[in-house]
Design an enzyme around this catalytic site. Structure first.
Site, short mmCIF file in Angstrom:
data_model
loop_
_atom_site.label_atom_id
_atom_site.label_comp_id
_atom_site.label_asym_id
_atom_site.label_seq_id
_atom_site.Cartn_x
_atom_site.Cartn_y
_atom_site.Cartn_z
CG ASN A 165 -1.90 1.24 1.38
OD1 ASN A 165 -1.87 2.10 0.52
ND2 ASN A 165 -2.79 1.24 2.32
NE ARG A 190 -6.19 1.52 0.13
CZ ARG A 190 -6.22 3.05 0.67
NH1 ARG A 190 -5.03 3.55 0.73
NH2 ARG A 190 -7.31 3.77 0.72
CG HIS A 235 -12.74 4.04 3.49
ND1 HIS A 235 -13.67 4.95 4.18
CD2 HIS A 235 -11.47 4.10 3.54
CE1 HIS A 235 -12.64 5.92 4.86
NE2 HIS A 235 -11.36 5.56 4.38
CG LEU A 277 -17.18 5.55 12.02
CD1 LEU A 277 -17.93 5.56 13.12
CD2 LEU A 277 -17.67 6.57 11.05
N GLY A 278 -12.42 6.19 10.77
CA GLY A 278 -11.05 6.36 11.06
C GLY A 278 -10.54 7.55 10.93
N GLY A 282 -10.05 8.89 7.96
CA GLY A 282 -11.17 8.98 7.00
C GLY A 282 -12.27 8.36 7.24
NE ARG A 300 -9.90 13.44 3.01
CZ ARG A 300 -9.82 12.10 3.00
NH1 ARG A 300 -10.71 11.27 3.58
NH2 ARG A 300 -8.64 11.58 2.59
NE ARG A 325 -6.14 7.68 20.31
CZ ARG A 325 -5.43 6.97 19.53
NH1 ARG A 325 -5.12 5.67 20.40
NH2 ARG A 325 -5.08 7.13 18.52
N GLY A 332 -10.56 2.96 13.59
CA GLY A 332 -10.20 3.55 15.07
C GLY A 332 -11.30 4.18 15.96
CD GLU A 346 -8.43 -0.82 4.59
OE1 GLU A 346 -8.20 -0.39 5.58
OE2 GLU A 346 -8.92 0.14 3.62
P1 ADP Z 1 -6.45 5.46 9.89
O1 ADP Z 1 -7.89 5.79 8.99
O2 ADP Z 1 -5.49 6.32 9.61
O3 ADP Z 1 -6.39 4.02 9.40
P2 ADP Z 1 -7.56 4.85 12.42
O4 ADP Z 1 -8.60 3.79 11.78
O5 ADP Z 1 -6.51 4.27 13.26
O6 ADP Z 1 -6.99 5.48 11.38
O7 ADP Z 1 -8.50 6.02 13.14
C1 ADP Z 1 -7.89 6.89 13.63
C2 ADP Z 1 -9.16 7.61 14.54
O8 ADP Z 1 -9.46 6.49 15.52
C3 ADP Z 1 -8.70 8.65 15.61
O9 ADP Z 1 -9.39 9.90 15.51
C4 ADP Z 1 -8.18 8.07 16.81
O10 ADP Z 1 -8.43 8.93 18.03
C5 ADP Z 1 -9.39 7.19 16.92
N1 ADP Z 1 -8.97 5.97 17.78
C6 ADP Z 1 -7.73 5.24 17.69
N2 ADP Z 1 -7.87 4.36 18.66
C7 ADP Z 1 -8.83 4.81 19.60
C8 ADP Z 1 -9.22 4.44 21.21
N3 ADP Z 1 -8.65 3.48 21.72
N4 ADP Z 1 -9.99 5.28 21.66
C9 ADP Z 1 -10.45 6.16 20.96
N5 ADP Z 1 -10.21 6.59 19.78
C10 ADP Z 1 -9.38 5.87 19.14
#
Ligand code: ADP
Length: 369
Positions: free
Chosen positions: A15, A79, A168, A197-198, A200, A229, A273, A319, A352
């Site tokens: 990736n 990817r 996604h 919900l990450g 992105g 965004r 967080r 996340g 993924e």
């Molecule tokens: P990406 O899209 O870059 O792969 P992630 O899926 O890791 O990112 O998501 C990142 C988001 O998830 C951030 O807003 C982060 O604060 C939130 N996050 C990750 N782990 C936790 C946790 N243990 N508690 C609360 N929020 C979290």
């Protein structure tokens, strides 16, 4: 992780971002991770890693330290963010495919060039190993016309490919399959709303295993509130930013993609967080950002519930989706009584890379080597 067994087939997933290369090596059929790594700062000032070719050489060194020689790799999955209308499924890479991915640069100028760098480096370093492109847009190719068309002059679609593509896809597809396993029901008989919900964020309505609508659009900017965004907004705002605040197109692009969302609203951080911490300490804007995030998500869930008619499960991944119980509880409470039968709320960690590796195995065994 560990050593390769005799009849294992090693599948490498790659990736590439503009300055990063993430890799994971799986052995099949066990689907075990044998090595993984991330090479960053590619091509950046002062960095020792010149380009993606050198990054891949470093990746091979790391695999070698884990006891794996690169010549043992059976196939590679890349990817690729944008497949346009040309690629609706994982595709074995040849020169024609490479040219087509290049043609799609205009639709995904930030992502596809880096993805192609990775493909070209792999072709040079593993010349006889089959390579497969797995597109982030492909899962959404089943979205019907009425959902993918924007109400713009039709020529923008027919001449320039302006339409909803969605992204996604690999993640939405993977969690849909997992949901079907967990619910012990064939995917063809399930209606799901999947929330990725990450950093992105996107949400998809999945009917009988097929994506029928998704929140990201022509680009990943549309839809939910994300880390940096904006997601949905009145398109006339873009004109306002340009005319009244004299922002250039590049500046508008930066504001909407990099300075908005949770970060812009809170003024604290793009990280959920940090926002929860700040809210605890009384920061009202951090609280506001969280409320806007949850409300936008709920609006889409409502819309997709109507689109699907019946919802068996709402799936959370990424996340925020996996770790923030508050978001899931908010949705659970809000949809209570909305349906004849309450949908299950599922938390499913996405994978993924594994999904890409599985698709590679499928393409290779279909076409043979
Ligand atoms: P990406 O899209 O870059 O792969 P992630 O899926 O890791 O990112 O998501 C990142 C988001 O998830 C951030 O807003 C982060 O604060 C939130 N996050 C990750 N782990 C936790 C946790 N243990 N508690 C609360 N929020 C979290």
């Amino acid at each position: 992780m560990g050593r390769k067994k005799k009849n294992d087939r090693l599948i490498l997933t790659v990736n590439c971002g503009s300055s990063s290369l993430k890799f994971k090596l799986f052995s099949f059929p066990e689907e075990q991770v044998r090595a993984k790594g991330l090479i960053e700062h590619i091509g950046e000032k002062g960095s020792e890693v010149r380009d993606h070719h050198q990054a891949l050489e470093l990746a091979f060194q790391q695999m070698f330290s884990a006891g794996i020689d690169r010549w043992e790799i059976y196939a590679v999955g890349h990817r690729v963010v944008h497949g346009g209308e040309a690629f609706i499924k994982p595709t074995r890479i040849d020169n024609k495919v490479i040219n087509k991915i290049r043609e799609l640069f205009k639709l995904a100028p930030l992502h596809n060039p880096a993805n192609l760098e990775g493909i070209i480096a792999c072709k040079k370093l593993l010349p006889n190993v089959p390579q497969v492109a797995v597109f982030d847009t492909a899962f959404h190719s089943t979205i019907p016309e009425r959902a993918y068309m924007y109400a713009l002059p039709f020529e923008y679609y027919s001449r320039y490919g302006v339409r909803r593509y969605g992204f996604h896809g690999t993640s939405h597809h993977y969690v849909s399959l997992r949901a079907s396993e967990l619910l012990k029901k064939p995917l063809s008989r399930l209606n799901l709303i999947t929330c990725h919900l990450g950093n992105g964020c996107s949400i998809t309505a999945v009917k009988g295993g097929k994506s029928v609508d998704t929140s990201m659009g022509f680009t990943p900017l549309e839809g939910l509130v994300m880390g940096t965004r904006s997601g949905d907004l009145d398109p006339a705002l873009v004109i306002f930013l340009q005319r009244q605040l004299s922002l250039s197109p590049d500046e508008v692009d930066k504001v909407l993609n990099k300075e908005s969302g949770l970060k812009g609203l809170s003024g604290v951080s793009n990280d959920f967080r940090d926002l929860m911490q700040a809210r605890k300490k009384g920061n009202e804007r951090a609280g506001l950002a969280i409320e806007v995030f949850k409300y936008r998500l709920l609006k889409y869930i409502g819309a997709y519930a109507v689109v699907l008619g019946r919802v068996d499960a709402i799936v959370f991944t990424g996340g925020i989706g996996e770790h923030v119980a508050e978001v899931r509880q908010f949705v659970r409470r809000a949809v209570k009584g909305l349906f004849k039968k309450q949908p299950e709320i599922l938390v499913i960690p996405t994978d993924e890379e594994l999904m890409i590796a599985r698709q590679v195995v499928k393409v290779i065994s279909r076409r043979g080597l």
